[in-house]
Motif scaffolding. Structure first.
Motif, short mmCIF file in Angstrom:
data_model
loop_
_atom_site.label_atom_id
_atom_site.label_comp_id
_atom_site.label_asym_id
_atom_site.label_seq_id
_atom_site.Cartn_x
_atom_site.Cartn_y
_atom_site.Cartn_z
N ASP A 100 -0.97 29.09 65.63
CA ASP A 100 -2.41 29.08 65.81
C ASP A 100 -2.85 28.40 67.10
OD1 ASP A 100 -2.37 30.37 63.51
OD2 ASP A 100 -3.11 28.73 62.27
N GLY A 133 -12.57 32.06 66.63
CA GLY A 133 -12.65 30.69 66.13
C GLY A 133 -13.74 29.82 66.73
N TYR A 134 -14.68 30.37 67.47
CA TYR A 134 -15.76 29.54 67.99
C TYR A 134 -17.07 30.32 67.98
CZ TYR A 134 -14.46 32.15 72.20
OH TYR A 134 -14.16 33.14 73.08
N LYS C 3 -16.55 24.84 67.73
CA LYS C 3 -15.44 25.33 66.91
C LYS C 3 -15.98 25.78 65.56
CE LYS C 3 -11.02 24.64 68.25
NZ LYS C 3 -9.90 25.37 67.74
N SER C 5 -15.56 26.21 61.55
CA SER C 5 -14.76 25.70 60.45
C SER C 5 -14.21 26.88 59.65
CB SER C 5 -15.62 24.83 59.54
OG SER C 5 -16.57 25.65 58.92
N LEU C 6 -13.32 26.59 58.73
CA LEU C 6 -12.74 27.67 57.91
C LEU C 6 -13.82 28.37 57.10
CD1 LEU C 6 -9.30 26.46 56.57
CD2 LEU C 6 -9.81 28.17 58.29
N LEU C 9 -15.78 30.57 59.30
CA LEU C 9 -15.06 31.81 59.57
C LEU C 9 -15.18 32.77 58.39
CD1 LEU C 9 -13.08 33.20 61.60
CD2 LEU C 9 -11.26 32.38 60.13
N GLN C 94 -7.37 30.61 63.62
CA GLN C 94 -7.40 30.14 62.23
C GLN C 94 -6.44 30.94 61.38
OE1 GLN C 94 -10.21 30.61 63.81
NE2 GLN C 94 -11.49 28.80 63.56
N SER C 95 -6.35 30.51 60.14
CA SER C 95 -5.42 31.15 59.23
C SER C 95 -5.87 32.58 58.95
CB SER C 95 -5.35 30.33 57.95
OG SER C 95 -5.67 31.11 56.86
#
Lengths: 234, 245, 227
Positions: A100, A133-134, C3, C5-6, C9, C94-95
């Protein structure tokens, strides 16, 4: 653009460059290293024994005829394709282990634009940022699209744009992230002369900030003041 | 004496080894089949309740047991291939699947033949029969997925993942079906109460071993073909006597 | 640059898929119409006796729901695969499991949830009692997420294959049998004067079990398919 401690977004190019520069010096300059790489498609060996390294500020063009494995090489650098042999290292660590963190520092642009016909250019850009991711504000996204020459097209569904304009929407993704490594597969497809010039300019800026770029193209691409290293697959 | 087992995990060495091993499994399988079925059909006494029809169990029961057992072995091999990236394990999984499906089918078919005189119907929604049918579906899914992916590496991995998900699901499916079955109908005819004659047990056991040996022989033969097919561009395959002639 | 967060997302993926579906409404509507049509065909096939219809209602609704969700499964990843978005998703720092979970949730909201909401209307066609209708909806709400979750694995494994639509049903349907059994069983238990709690509890257990494992497995399946 930069990010303060409380998370508010400020547009501050100097701060941005400073942050990036300190990061470079404090850790180690990021670098990409490929050792003894071999890839197959089906049971056909595309290339083997490939060795090269890419340091900040360097530009590399992958050349070779159709079917020589240019796309496969770029995809293996992203970690999509498992090489048959050899390794790809980012900052001295296998990208499989980085996972990641490595992906946060790279930006890949493939043959496909990864944009949705149903969404507007602006929405597309914001979704791409989200998936990477942002979040980006409307102003930042609009600024990036304008830079790509898409004034007054921001809110149109991508469906009505031309192929070249769609490519520009996809390329705008490079402007909103802060990836060190750009991996561009045929970035100039469908672009007109003006846009090719713009791309050269953008890559030049990216390299001067300490970024690195590896790309394939069948069109000439020259970045002023930078020597383009050639990697030839046969 | 230390044997280097990993030497035989390379398809090129295993190809020769498998060729030598096949007769050692095939012949005993044939002999035991003949013995087991002879005992089953001619020595074992006629059943008091089910008369002659019961004799189909000498095929039905071993086929059912092996169809379930093969699925686990297949999933095990597939998982090994997925985790350790050993090509031969994935090939073994691929080689076992058709045999497993065949046994599941035989089990269903003989079950139907048995059911007609016993229950008066070709098919009853008995828990075991239903689970066996679902097991056949799982085999067919595995085979279909493997067959429809052209890239062998992707095919192996995808099928392996399916087999693992399937084997996690098998107990859940089995108990669901059992529960469903008890809700819907009374207990079906059971074998309990009629103690089995020794000759019956012997026959069933011998046929089970014969089937097992047959599975190994067939899987080895099939894995040889798979190796040849996948490695057709390599030097060692082209140097083989049977390929050159 | 903020950024994500999970949860951010997850929300983004769900919102994105819902937004796309709203701009392409026919896909959602065809699944729903298919469901209604299949259920309505049964009385025409087996005859209009209310007693029999009442008895088979829950099974018919569940089988139709299973088929309808199979119909929409191939679409879960195929559009993103075709336009390259899936590649970008796999590069997300991310995952991938969280991303897949988002897509599963969105798929359920677009296929499972509408079926559960329209099921009572169909149940009336079959002369079901009010209590049975409630249980039917509850069972569908608990069971259809499992169909989407197991289906995600099948959809990911068959990504980009010829005839992937039929193949995905072949792979997924056997694995969904427990959901069918306990989902239909819940309504039958109520009809038989028993409590549906055990059935619903088992469906809930399946859902939690699937929630823990399937996003991860489907993410692995996507990795295999994208190589």
């Amino acid at each position: 653009m930069g990010c303060t401690a409380d998370g508010a977004i400020v547009y501050n190019p100097t701060l941005f460059c400073f942050r990036r520069a300190t990061r470079f010096f404090m850790q180690q300059a990021p670098f990409l290293e490929v050792k003894d790489l071999a890839c197959e498609r089906g049971d056909h060996r595309l290339f083997s024994g490939l060795n090269f390294a890419l340091a900040p500020g360097e530009l590399m063009q992958v050349q070779g005829p159709n079917g020589s494995g240019k796309t496969t090489l770029l995809r293996s650098l992203c970690g999509f394709v498992q090489p048959v042999q050899g390794t790809v290292h980012w900052n001295g660590q296998d990208i499989g282990e980085w996972d990641d963190d490595f992906h946060a520092e790279m930006c890949y642009l493939g043959h496909l634009n990864a944009i949705k016909d149903e969404l507007s250019a602006l929405e597309n850009l914001q979704m791409s940022a989200g998936l990477a991711g942002y979040t980006v504000s409307d102003q930042q996204a609009v600024a990036a699209l304008r830079r790509m020459g898409l004034q007054r097209r921001e809110h149109l569904p991508v469906r009505v744009l031309s192929q070249g304009q769609r490519r520009r929407v996809a390329l705008a993704r490079l402007l909103i992230g802060d990836a060190h490594l750009w991996i561009l597969d045929e970035p100039l497809t469908a672009l007109d002369v003006g846009a090719v010039g713009l791309m050269q300019e953008l890559i030049g800026e990216h390299l001067s900030k300490g970024g690195m770029t590896i790309f394939t193209t069948h069109q000439p691409l020259h970045v002023a003041g930078v020597e383009t290293r050639q990697l030839v697959l046969s | 004496m230390a044997i280097n087992w990993f030497k035989y995990s390379a398809p090129s060495t295993f190809y020769g080894l498998a060729g030598k091993l096949i007769p050692f499994f095939a012949w005993p399988a044939a002999i035991l089949f003949a013995t087991g079925l002879y005992i089953g059909f001619f020595v074992a006494p006629t059943d008091a309740v089910q008369s002659e029809a019961y004799r189909i169990i000498f095929i039905h029961v071993p086929a059912s047991i092996l169809s379930m057992f093969i699925y686990l072995i297949m999933a095990g091999y597939a998982a090994l291939g997925l985790i350790f990236n050993t090509r031969l394990s994935s090939m073994m999984a691929q080689a076992l699947a058709p045999t497993g499906a065949l046994f599941a089918f035989i089990s269903l078919w003989t079950g139907a033949l048995w059911g007609k005189p016993m229950w008066g119907a070709w098919w009853v929604w008995d828990a075991r029969l239903t689970s066996e049918l679902i097991l056949l579906f799982l085999y067919l899914g595995f085979i279909a997925l493997q067959a429809s992916i052209e890239d062998p590496r992707r095919a192996d991995k995808a099928a392996a993942l399916l087999a693992i998900v399937g084997s996690v699901n098998v107990p859940i499916i089995y108990f669901s079906v059992k529960w469903w079955n008890t809700l819907h109908q009374g207990a079906t005819i059971k074998m309990t109460g009629t103690s089995m004659h020794v000759a019956m047990q012997q026959a069933m056991f011998i046929v089970l071993v014969a089937c097992w040996l047959y599975v190994i022989a067939v899987a080895l033969a099939r894995v040889r073909s798979i190796i040849l097919e996948r490695e057709r561009n390599t030097q060692w395959v082209n140097e083989l006597k049977e390929v050159q002639s | 640059m903020n950024k994500l967060s999970l949860f951010g997302l997850l929300g983004l993926v769900v919102r994105r898929d819902l937004l796309l579906a709203m701009r392409r409404r026919t896909d959602v509507l065809t699944t729903l119409v298919f469901f209604v049509m299949v259920v309505s065909l049964f009385p025409l096939g087996v005859g209009p006796e209310p007693d029999m219809l009442r008895k088979m209602a829950s099974g018919v609704v569940w089988v139709a729901a299973l088929l309808a969700s199979m119909l929409s499964l191939p679409r879960m990843f195929s559009a993103d695969h075709a336009d390259g978005t899936l590649e970008q998703m796999m590069l997300a720092p991310q995952s991938l499991s969280v991303l897949v979970l988002g897509k599963i949730l969105a798929h359920w909201m677009l296929s499972g949830l509408p079926l559960a909401l329209i099921a009572p209307v169909l149940g009336l066609q079959f002369d079901m009692s009010v209590q049975a209708l409630w249980i039917l909806v509850l069972a569908l709400l608990l069971g259809t997420p499992v169909l989407s979750m197991i289906g995600a694995i099948g959809a990911a494994l068959t990504l980009g294959l010829r005839g992937g639509g039929v193949l995905v049903s072949l792979l997924v349907l056997p694995l969904c049998i427990p959901v069918l059994i306990f989902g239909a069983g819940a309504v039958e238990a109520v009809n038989g004067g028993m409590s549906a709690v055990s059935n619903l509890a088992l469906l809930g257990a399946f859902m939690l079990f699937a929630l823990v494992f399937t996003p991860f497995v489907a993410a692995q399946a996507l990795r295999i398919s994208m190589e």
